[in-house]
Design a protein around this motif. Structure first.
Motif, PDB file in Angstrom:
ATOM      1  N   GLY A 123       7.393  -6.665  13.483  1.00  0.00           N
ATOM      2  CA  GLY A 123       7.256  -7.963  12.832  1.00  0.00           C
ATOM      3  C   GLY A 123       8.062  -8.060  11.554  1.00  0.00           C
ATOM      4  O   GLY A 123       8.664  -9.104  11.260  1.00  0.00           O
ATOM      5  N   LEU A 124       8.086  -6.950  10.775  1.00  0.00           N
ATOM      6  CA  LEU A 124       8.869  -6.958   9.535  1.00  0.00           C
ATOM      7  C   LEU A 124      10.363  -7.041   9.829  1.00  0.00           C
ATOM      8  O   LEU A 124      11.096  -7.777   9.166  1.00  0.00           O
ATOM      9  CB  LEU A 124       8.566  -5.693   8.725  1.00  0.00           C
ATOM     10  N   VAL A 125      10.818  -6.271  10.823  1.00  0.00           N
ATOM     11  CA  VAL A 125      12.238  -6.319  11.198  1.00  0.00           C
ATOM     12  C   VAL A 125      12.615  -7.715  11.677  1.00  0.00           C
ATOM     13  O   VAL A 125      13.662  -8.267  11.304  1.00  0.00           O
ATOM     14  CB  VAL A 125      12.539  -5.265  12.283  1.00  0.00           C
TER      15      VAL A 125
ATOM     16  N   ASP B  32       0.818  -1.219   0.000  1.00  0.00           N
ATOM     17  CA  ASP B  32       0.000   0.000   0.000  1.00  0.00           C
ATOM     18  C   ASP B  32       0.852   1.270   0.000  1.00  0.00           C
ATOM     19  O   ASP B  32       0.412   2.311  -0.505  1.00  0.00           O
ATOM     20  CB  ASP B  32      -0.922   0.023   1.226  1.00  0.00           C
ATOM     21  N   ALA B  33       2.058   1.170   0.572  1.00  0.00           N
ATOM     22  CA  ALA B  33       2.887   2.368   0.728  1.00  0.00           C
ATOM     23  C   ALA B  33       3.176   3.094  -0.585  1.00  0.00           C
ATOM     24  O   ALA B  33       3.128   4.337  -0.629  1.00  0.00           O
ATOM     25  CB  ALA B  33       4.191   2.006   1.440  1.00  0.00           C
ATOM     26  N   PRO B  34       3.465   2.399  -1.706  1.00  0.00           N
ATOM     27  CA  PRO B  34       3.762   3.133  -2.954  1.00  0.00           C
ATOM     28  C   PRO B  34       2.588   3.950  -3.486  1.00  0.00           C
ATOM     29  O   PRO B  34       2.797   4.787  -4.379  1.00  0.00           O
ATOM     30  CB  PRO B  34       4.132   2.005  -3.935  1.00  0.00           C
ATOM     31  N   TRP B  35       1.390   3.732  -2.971  1.00  0.00           N
ATOM     32  CA  TRP B  35       0.225   4.461  -3.470  1.00  0.00           C
ATOM     33  C   TRP B  35       0.000   5.785  -2.743  1.00  0.00           C
ATOM     34  O   TRP B  35      -0.913   6.536  -3.092  1.00  0.00           O
ATOM     35  CB  TRP B  35      -1.021   3.579  -3.363  1.00  0.00           C
TER      36      TRP B  35
ATOM     37  N   MET C   6       0.379   2.400   9.418  1.00  0.00           N
ATOM     38  CA  MET C   6       0.323   0.946   9.490  1.00  0.00           C
ATOM     39  C   MET C   6       1.716   0.345   9.492  1.00  0.00           C
ATOM     40  O   MET C   6       1.987  -0.619  10.228  1.00  0.00           O
ATOM     41  CB  MET C   6      -0.490   0.388   8.318  1.00  0.00           C
ATOM     42  N   LEU C   7       2.616   0.903   8.681  1.00  0.00           N
ATOM     43  CA  LEU C   7       3.985   0.380   8.638  1.00  0.00           C
ATOM     44  C   LEU C   7       4.670   0.502   9.991  1.00  0.00           C
ATOM     45  O   LEU C   7       5.407  -0.403  10.411  1.00  0.00           O
ATOM     46  CB  LEU C   7       4.800   1.117   7.571  1.00  0.00           C
TER      47      LEU C   7
END
Length: 596
Positions: A297-299, A139-142, A290-291
């Protein structure tokens, strides 16, 4: 994804699994594009209602616009569900392709990670892929698209959104910089705490018997406290930024409403654009918020992926292609083998060399700590030496795949190490799980028990060969477990038999059966290595090897070595000076002829 593809030798399975998930990632990105475009539906709907329906009173227009909006929102919900399902499928595919390989890498080459920790690292990777973190990345690139829509409403609203997004990106970057080392420390502390808990749980009986219950609990609580404190520190650091980002987002939404209202009063935008501006700004900054929420969790997922990459790179030899070699006859060669365990000053084995021909039996003696058990583990293929080589019929052990090598070696460790399952399954090494048909496994298991002299003992158990054992072979006495483990070592008639203290728990009947098993294995052409403290089991060996301080002190025919030991120390088995590094051990020539 490209920079996550490992390129080191041995990591090919990781790269292959990640490439297999590429279609899932591509389609999830495509669906994310449609999802983010459809998120414009509420904005467009409001513009139509306030700018067309309300001023004109067009109820039919309202109905048509509402139907279109509902259809678009239904499509949005369906596509959002589909992309989530795609990422879940990607995680399941990774699990199918890699979980067995992860376990194999840990088991085969004594990797630094225990099984449970390696699979926990893999589960972190799978959770990061199948969770909300990946969707937030899609979603981030949008964000720039929503930013452009804000500029289309009015440059002032676009500028407000741009500045707000910039500040939010800055907070997100500070959050990443501040929490990454804390998260790494928290994960390391947590893994150490889990490992300590598993170690104590595996020795619970000893802990209770020695009155160590309170002390072990206190140590575990101390380690758990450090892990919890590190985790809390990471969460608190991330929480500060999450709170600041949420506050800023709400302020920006309210500021967008106020700015849009001011512009509407001045007739620079329509009334519908007031609500639309707030919705667009909210969608523009939502991926950033959200990020930040899913960042731990991503890290953790990326860190765990790097850990798995190191694991696979350090065990590259496990899955390399190997030429199929002829069946060995049992000729053993140990060439200048050296073993030194981590964090120890002295090596456990120092340049050990000897050979054994098919049908020969070798007894290994020496004081405690002389390296006998380490040598047994090396010969059995359970431990890889840092230097030197072990060969079976001239081929180094690593020239054969792990299970293929083990097919020709029978190993009885000091601790019988039976597993949860039936006695028949333990003797057959659970071969039916690897594809061996049940009838063959049953027949071969019974033959091995007969060769070990354990058949009658097993038949006297409540369910015979089908008697089910608990974890660590619970349900049998120490002597019974050792006899079952001997039958397991003899399963499939191995050409090399390695027995480490095989009579330590045996009674007179069991020791007689053991002696018969050794003689029978040698008679069919197997090379036999027996590690022993008790002299009874050495009565039938052909050769004797005495170890001290990790090196061979004496080696030769049994009677000649025993005579040399008596002459040197006055009593068999007494320690003598070990040879200096580089000095050859004494090879004792035969002085007597012994009838076999």
């Amino acid at each position: 994804m490209k920079h996550l593809l490992p390129g080191k030798p041995g990591t090919e399975p990781l790269a292959e699994a990640l490439r297999a998930c590429r279609p899932h990632f591509v389609w999830a990105a495509v669906f994310s594009a449609f999802v983010n475009l459809l998120y414009l539906t509420p904005t467009l709907y409001m513009l139509q209602v306030y700018d067309r329906v309300v001023p004109t009173g067009g109820l039919m227009t309202l109905v048509l616009v509402t139907v279109v909006a509902v259809f678009a929102l239904a499509a949005l919900a369906a596509l959002d569900w589909l992309r989530g399902r795609l990422m879940l499928r990607a995680g399941l595919r990774l699990d199918r392709m890699l979980s067995g390989k992860v376990l194999g890498r840990v088991v085969d080459l004594q990797a630094r990670l225990p099984n449970t920790q390696a699979l926990r690292e893999f589960d972190h990777v799978r959770g990061a892929i199948s969770g909300q973190g990946m969707l937030a990345l899609f979603d981030a690139p949008w964000t720039p698209i929503y930013l452009l829509c804000c500029f289309l409403l009015h440059p002032a609203i676009g500028l407000l959104t741009l500045v707000g997004a910039g500040v939010l990106f800055g907070l997100a970057w500070l959050n990443e910089r501040d929490t990454r080392p804390r998260l790494k420390q928290a994960m390391q502390s947590q893994n150490s705490a889990y490992a300590a808990q598993e170690a104590v749980a595996g020795q619970a009986e000893v802990v209770r018997a020695l009155g160590m219950r309170q002390s072990s609990i206190a140590r575990q609580l101390e380690q758990r406290g450090r892990a919890t404190a590190a985790q809390a520190d990471a969460q608190l650091a991330g929480g500060r930024y999450s709170g600041a980002i949420k506050f800023l987002r709400l302020v920006l939404q309210s500021a967008a409403l106020g700015l849009a209202a001011w512009l509407a009063v001045n007739n620079e935008i329509s009334v519908g654009a007031i609500i639309a501006s707030s919705v667009l700004l909210s969608r523009a900054v939502a991926p950033i918020e959200m990020l930040v929420g899913v960042w731990p969790g991503l890290v953790q997922g990326v860190t765990s992926w790097n850990t798995l990459t190191e694991l696979f790179a350090s065990t590259a030899a496990v899955e390399r292609e190997r030429t199929r070699l002829p069946d060995p006859a049992g000729r053993l060669q140990v060439e200048a083998v050296t073993v030194r365990f981590p964090d120890t000053e002295q090596p456990q084995l120092r340049g050990v060399s000897f050979s054994l021909t098919p049908g020969q039996t070798l007894g290994v003696v020496g004081p405690s700590g002389s390296g006998k058990t380490t040598l047994a583990r090396v010969i059995a293929g359970a431990l890889t030496p840092q230097a030197g080589a072990v060969r079976l019929d001239g081929a180094e052990y690593k020239a054969r795949e792990g299970d293929e090598l083990a097919r020709w070696i029978g190993y009885l460790p000091q601790v019988p190490s039976l597993f949860a399952g039936s006695i028949k399954e333990n003797i057959s090494r659970f071969s039916t799980a690897a594809g061996v048909d049940q009838e063959t496994a049953d027949r071969t298991a019974v033959a091995a028990a007969v060769a070990a002299g354990a058949h009658e003992m097993i038949l006297r158990l409540p369910q015979g060969y089908d008697t089910v054992l608990g974890p660590f072979g619970q349900g049998l006495s120490a002597g019974q477990a050792q006899r079952v483990a001997l039958a397991r070592a003899l399963y499939n008639d191995p050409v090399l038999l390695v027995l480490d203290e095989p009579n330590s728990h045996l009674d007179q009947e069991g020791e007689a059966a053991l002696m018969q098993a050794i003689v029978g294995a040698a008679a069919r052409g197997a090379a036999v290595v027996v590690i022993a403290h008790r002299a009874g089991v050495l009565a039938r060996v052909d050769r004797l090897l005495m170890m001290q301080d990790g090196a061979i002190r004496l080696e030769g025919p049994r009677d000649a070595v025993l005579e040399k030991m008596r002459a040197t120390s006055g009593r068999p088995g007494a320690p003598t000076a070990a040879p200096e590094p580089g000095q050859a051990p004494q090879r004792v020539a035969s002085t007597t002829r012994r009838a076999r």
